[in-house]
Design a protein around this motif. Sequence first.
Motif, PDB file in Angstrom:
ATOM      1  N   UNK A 184      55.859  46.296  43.499  1.00 12.15           N
ATOM      2  CA  UNK A 184      56.296  46.958  42.286  1.00 12.15           C
ATOM      3  C   UNK A 184      56.600  48.412  42.577  1.00 12.15           C
ATOM      4  N   UNK A 185      57.782  48.837  42.175  1.00 14.71           N
ATOM      5  CA  UNK A 185      58.211  50.225  42.384  1.00 14.71           C
ATOM      6  C   UNK A 185      58.284  50.966  41.050  1.00 14.71           C
ATOM      7  N   UNK A 186      57.885  52.228  41.083  1.00 15.41           N
ATOM      8  CA  UNK A 186      58.140  53.150  39.987  1.00 15.41           C
ATOM      9  C   UNK A 186      58.900  54.332  40.563  1.00 15.41           C
ATOM     10  N   UNK A 187      60.096  54.532  40.075  1.00 15.35           N
ATOM     11  CA  UNK A 187      60.936  55.638  40.542  1.00 15.35           C
ATOM     12  C   UNK A 187      61.025  55.668  42.065  1.00 15.35           C
ATOM     13  N   UNK A 188      61.213  54.474  42.656  1.00 16.49           N
ATOM     14  CA  UNK A 188      61.427  54.378  44.095  1.00 16.49           C
ATOM     15  C   UNK A 188      60.181  54.373  44.945  1.00 16.49           C
ATOM     16  N   UNK A 189      59.011  54.467  44.344  1.00 20.66           N
ATOM     17  CA  UNK A 189      57.747  54.474  45.104  1.00 20.66           C
ATOM     18  C   UNK A 189      56.998  53.167  44.876  1.00 20.66           C
ATOM     19  N   UNK A 190      56.558  52.520  45.962  1.00 22.18           N
ATOM     20  CA  UNK A 190      55.776  51.293  45.847  1.00 22.18           C
ATOM     21  C   UNK A 190      54.381  51.635  45.349  1.00 22.18           C
ATOM     22  N   UNK A 191      54.035  51.094  44.170  1.00 22.26           N
ATOM     23  CA  UNK A 191      52.736  51.402  43.566  1.00 22.26           C
ATOM     24  C   UNK A 191      51.895  50.158  43.331  1.00 22.26           C
ATOM     25  N   UNK A 201      61.015  48.535  39.300  1.00 23.70           N
ATOM     26  CA  UNK A 201      61.656  47.429  39.993  1.00 23.70           C
ATOM     27  C   UNK A 201      60.574  46.526  40.582  1.00 23.70           C
ATOM     28  N   UNK A 202      60.696  45.227  40.384  1.00 26.52           N
ATOM     29  CA  UNK A 202      59.839  44.238  41.037  1.00 26.52           C
ATOM     30  C   UNK A 202      60.721  43.507  42.037  1.00 26.52           C
ATOM     31  N   UNK A 218      48.812  50.653  33.621  1.00 28.25           N
ATOM     32  CA  UNK A 218      49.153  50.859  32.228  1.00 28.25           C
ATOM     33  C   UNK A 218      50.618  51.132  31.984  1.00 28.25           C
ATOM     34  N   UNK A 219      51.455  50.958  33.013  1.00 27.59           N
ATOM     35  CA  UNK A 219      52.884  51.248  32.880  1.00 27.59           C
ATOM     36  C   UNK A 219      53.748  49.990  32.983  1.00 27.59           C
ATOM     37  N   UNK A 220      53.115  48.827  32.952  1.00 31.88           N
ATOM     38  CA  UNK A 220      53.858  47.575  32.915  1.00 31.88           C
ATOM     39  C   UNK A 220      54.136  46.937  34.263  1.00 31.88           C
ATOM     40  N   UNK A 221      53.671  47.551  35.353  1.00 37.80           N
ATOM     41  CA  UNK A 221      53.961  47.012  36.686  1.00 37.80           C
ATOM     42  C   UNK A 221      53.271  45.669  36.885  1.00 37.80           C
ATOM     43  N   UNK A 222      51.987  45.594  36.560  1.00 40.50           N
ATOM     44  CA  UNK A 222      51.252  44.337  36.742  1.00 40.50           C
ATOM     45  C   UNK A 222      51.823  43.235  35.858  1.00 40.50           C
ATOM     46  N   UNK A 223      52.194  43.561  34.628  1.00 45.89           N
ATOM     47  CA  UNK A 223      52.765  42.559  33.728  1.00 45.89           C
ATOM     48  C   UNK A 223      54.065  41.995  34.286  1.00 45.89           C
ATOM     49  N   UNK A 224      54.914  42.876  34.821  1.00 49.88           N
ATOM     50  CA  UNK A 224      56.192  42.424  35.377  1.00 49.88           C
ATOM     51  C   UNK A 224      55.981  41.601  36.645  1.00 49.88           C
ATOM     52  N   UNK A 225      55.043  42.013  37.497  1.00 51.18           N
ATOM     53  CA  UNK A 225      54.770  41.238  38.709  1.00 51.18           C
ATOM     54  C   UNK A 225      54.214  39.871  38.359  1.00 51.18           C
ATOM     55  N   UNK A 226      53.319  39.820  37.369  1.00 52.97           N
ATOM     56  CA  UNK A 226      52.722  38.543  36.984  1.00 52.97           C
ATOM     57  C   UNK A 226      53.781  37.592  36.437  1.00 52.97           C
ATOM     58  N   UNK A 227      54.712  38.093  35.641  1.00 56.68           N
ATOM     59  CA  UNK A 227      55.779  37.247  35.115  1.00 56.68           C
ATOM     60  C   UNK A 227      56.623  36.674  36.252  1.00 56.68           C
TER      61      UNK A 227
END
Length: 304
Positions: free
Chosen positions: A52-59, A4-5, A88-97
Amino acid sequence: MTMIIRDFRPSDAQAASASYSAGRPHLLMTPEAVLHLVASATPEQHYRLLVGELDGEVVGSGRVGVHAFSSTKGQGFANLSVNPEARGKGVATAMLAAAERHLAEHGVSVIRAWVDDVPDSVAFAERHGYVRGRSAHFAHLDLTAGLRPVPELPAGVELRTAADYLDDPRPLYVVDVEGTQDEPGDVDLSDLGYEEWLEEVWERPDLDRELTTVVVVDGRAAAFSAVHSDGGTRYWSAFTTTSAQFRGRGLAKLAKTDSLHRAVARGCTDAYTSNDATNAPMLAINDWLGYRRCASEWAYTKEI
């Protein structure tokens, strides 16, 4: 895995500050400073702190906004950070978009981003259409290893701290704005007004006024070395500058050396600083003080 972003919430302050410096020990950001940066942003900046969250954790976190105080309009910034274990899990890409969409909606035509000088980060920026520009270097000073003595004060010169200006900090604003105009960089902040400076700079909770040394010449503030601290052992040199008419007298070196001695007396053990690679005078002062380079970053831009 659920990603989630979303926009920052006050309860994210600790996690957002941790992601800022995760894998980058030369950076300092307290939870209190994160909260302040969000609260103090003016409407013209359209500032967003993405998380950016992964499985409910802000990473990860992304600081996004418009350079509203620059005389060149249409510029924005997007500076992202993701915890090493979550890369490497897409968090930065989604935040950048999300960042690029937000900036485009507010009239930004050029996005600027600082990118760590490491292969993965550089590759990420270039893969998304960003073009490399100027560089900056971080340096570390071990405060437990001893310091050079404070230079002798010239006639008519005295040392104060920012704490002496609580009733009227405007003299420091004058020195700050004048110095910022000459600071190497791609973005000028010549339109930064006094009220905005008070809120964004002077009232930052991590601005350590007791460690910020001010050099006074014949009663007038002429130079200072501003410091952010974590309230513990870490010291960050936020900005050291001298008014134009007082340059060439060693006042910046005097301010920074005195500030570091104050930090040692406080119990600080590690000092960090950053300088544009072309800022020869400050790089020379830092070398003289014993700072040693510990990391670098690149300024990247993208036209949208």
